[in-house]
Scaffold this motif. Structure first.
Motif, PDB file in Angstrom:
ATOM      1  N   LEU A  49       0.900  -0.843  -0.281  1.00 16.63           N
ATOM      2  CA  LEU A  49      -0.212  -0.282  -0.196  1.00 16.63           C
ATOM      3  C   LEU A  49       1.152   1.101  -0.089  1.00 16.63           C
ATOM      4  CD1 LEU A  49      -2.802  -1.005   2.890  1.00 16.63           C
ATOM      5  CD2 LEU A  49      -3.199  -0.943   0.284  1.00 16.63           C
ATOM      6  N   ALA A  50       1.988   1.315   0.636  1.00 17.09           N
ATOM      7  CA  ALA A  50       3.091   2.288   0.654  1.00 17.09           C
ATOM      8  C   ALA A  50       3.290   2.708  -0.241  1.00 17.09           C
ATOM      9  CB  ALA A  50       3.728   2.098   1.917  1.00 17.09           C
ATOM     10  N   ARG A  51       4.229   1.233  -1.342  1.00 10.31           N
ATOM     11  CA  ARG A  51       5.202   1.554  -1.843  1.00 10.31           C
ATOM     12  C   ARG A  51       4.135   2.048  -3.815  1.00 10.31           C
ATOM     13  NH1 ARG A  51       7.729  -3.127  -1.217  1.00 10.31           N
ATOM     14  NH2 ARG A  51       5.939  -3.841  -2.351  1.00 10.31           N
ATOM     15  N   GLU A  52       2.945   0.894  -3.979  1.00  6.26           N
ATOM     16  CA  GLU A  52       2.616   0.769  -5.090  1.00  6.26           C
ATOM     17  C   GLU A  52       1.425   2.060  -5.248  1.00  6.26           C
ATOM     18  OE1 GLU A  52       2.476  -3.622  -6.126  1.00  6.26           O
ATOM     19  OE2 GLU A  52       4.631  -4.423  -5.299  1.00  6.26           O
ATOM     20  N   ILE A  53       0.713   1.731  -4.093  1.00  2.21           N
ATOM     21  CA  ILE A  53      -0.360   2.886  -4.528  1.00  2.21           C
ATOM     22  C   ILE A  53      -0.226   4.046  -3.338  1.00  2.21           C
ATOM     23  CG2 ILE A  53      -2.256   3.152  -3.539  1.00  2.21           C
ATOM     24  CD1 ILE A  53      -2.534  -0.405  -3.793  1.00  2.21           C
TER      25      ILE A  53
END
Length: 70
Positions: A49-53
């Motif tokens: 959630l932090a990295r890709e979104i």
């Protein structure tokens, strides 16, 4: 997302960060809500959630999402 831990203002090194949550609280919330089954899955989910979104980030920018009080 609904499985998030308590979002509130928090202090770190004499600075106040607004609308924050801790990774360790979020890991437990993800498991308790049934989104994931294990701590490892919760950490990977949070990192995704932090990295890709780009849903959230570390307030000091130094840490990846972890099952720690960060």
């Amino acid at each position: 997302f609904r499985a998030c831990a308590v979002v509130k203002d928090r202090k770190h090194r004499f600075r106040t960060y607004r609308n924050c949550f801790m990774g360790s609280e979020t890991v437990h919330a993800l498991i308790d809500s049934g989104v994931v089954a294990t701590q490892e899955q919760a950490v990977e989910y949070g990192r995704t959630l932090a990295r890709e979104i780009n849903l959230f980030r570390c307030v000091v920018g130094d840490y990846a999402f972890a099952n720690e009080p960060l």
